[in-house]
Write a protein that holds these residues in place. Structure first.
Motif, PDB file in Angstrom:
ATOM      1  N   UNK A  13     -22.815  11.742 -10.896  1.00 56.45           N
ATOM      2  CA  UNK A  13     -24.255  11.882 -11.092  1.00 56.45           C
ATOM      3  C   UNK A  13     -24.650  11.726 -12.551  1.00 56.45           C
ATOM      4  N   UNK A  14     -25.913  11.337 -12.736  1.00 55.62           N
ATOM      5  CA  UNK A  14     -26.549  11.390 -14.043  1.00 55.62           C
ATOM      6  C   UNK A  14     -27.814  12.222 -13.891  1.00 55.62           C
ATOM      7  N   UNK A  15     -28.351  12.718 -15.003  1.00 57.24           N
ATOM      8  CA  UNK A  15     -29.524  13.584 -14.962  1.00 57.24           C
ATOM      9  C   UNK A  15     -30.678  12.998 -15.746  1.00 57.24           C
ATOM     10  N   UNK A  16     -31.884  13.292 -15.267  1.00 56.17           N
ATOM     11  CA  UNK A  16     -33.125  12.908 -15.919  1.00 56.17           C
ATOM     12  C   UNK A  16     -33.952  14.184 -16.018  1.00 56.17           C
ATOM     13  N   UNK A  49     -24.213   8.818  -8.049  1.00 58.15           N
ATOM     14  CA  UNK A  49     -23.535   7.548  -8.293  1.00 58.15           C
ATOM     15  C   UNK A  49     -22.381   7.422  -7.319  1.00 58.15           C
ATOM     16  N   UNK A  50     -21.840   6.236  -7.202  1.00 57.97           N
ATOM     17  CA  UNK A  50     -20.682   6.040  -6.340  1.00 57.97           C
ATOM     18  C   UNK A  50     -19.388   6.105  -7.121  1.00 57.97           C
ATOM     19  N   UNK A  51     -19.500   6.281  -8.424  1.00 55.41           N
ATOM     20  CA  UNK A  51     -18.316   6.347  -9.269  1.00 55.41           C
ATOM     21  C   UNK A  51     -18.351   7.603 -10.126  1.00 55.41           C
ATOM     22  N   UNK A  52     -17.179   8.004 -10.543  1.00 59.62           N
ATOM     23  CA  UNK A  52     -17.023   9.181 -11.403  1.00 59.62           C
ATOM     24  C   UNK A  52     -16.522   8.720 -12.774  1.00 59.62           C
TER      25      UNK A  52
END
Length: 166
Positions: A13-16, A49-52
């Motif tokens: 994940x990323x955050x906004x 996301x689909x990747x780490x």
């Protein structure tokens, strides 16, 4: 004009966030929100996301709602975010918020569209071509002033190895 970032999508994940937010994402991930690729918390959004590992993120700050170009992407979601500070922060979930990328926007409610592509290649990279640009998950974030509205999943991508929701 896009501002390009490379972010480590730790924990997928990323955050906004609003700059003054202390958003807590600990309870946003359920089986449904993982499938949606979108977690909504007070003061922030988590984009799945689909990747780490590292993802390419292009941030577009817009004056108005953009046209729908979801055919060019694998997975597209939208959600509203309260931005009282007028400063949008974009970061990987374990990045230091104090050094994260910041963007000036009008204060108030904004809408954020996260369009993701390259998901199959990023999730299942060719072992003979590791670390190639075509194996990088791309996320385009578009943000514009807009009244609050419910989150929306415009286009859904499911991993070939994923189990469908019951």
């Amino acid at each position: 004009m896009a501002i390009n970032l490379e972010l480590f999508a730790d924990y997928f994940q990323i955050h906004i966030l609003d700059e003054d937010s202390d958003a807590d994402f600990s309870d946003v991930w359920t089986k449904q929100t993982v499938e949606d690729g979108l977690g909504v918390a007070d003061g922030g959004l988590a984009i799945g996301t689909d990747v780490n590992f590292t993802v390419a993120v292009a941030v577009h700050l817009l004056a108005d709602r953009p046209d729908d170009d979801s055919d060019d992407f694998d997975h597209v979601v939208e959600a509203s975010l309260s931005l009282p500070s007028g400063r949008l922060v974009v970061l990987g979930c374990t990045d230091d918020v104090d050094t994260a990328a910041r963007f000036d926007m009008p204060s108030g409610w904004i809408r954020v569209r996260a369009s993701r592509r390259g998901l199959a290649a990023a999730a299942f990279p060719d072992p003979d071509c590791e670390d190639e640009p075509e194996d990088t998950e791309e996320i385009r974030l578009q943000a514009w002033p807009a009244p609050h509205s419910e989150p929306r999943i415009t286009k859904r991508w499911a991993r070939a190895d994923a189990e469908p929701l019951a």
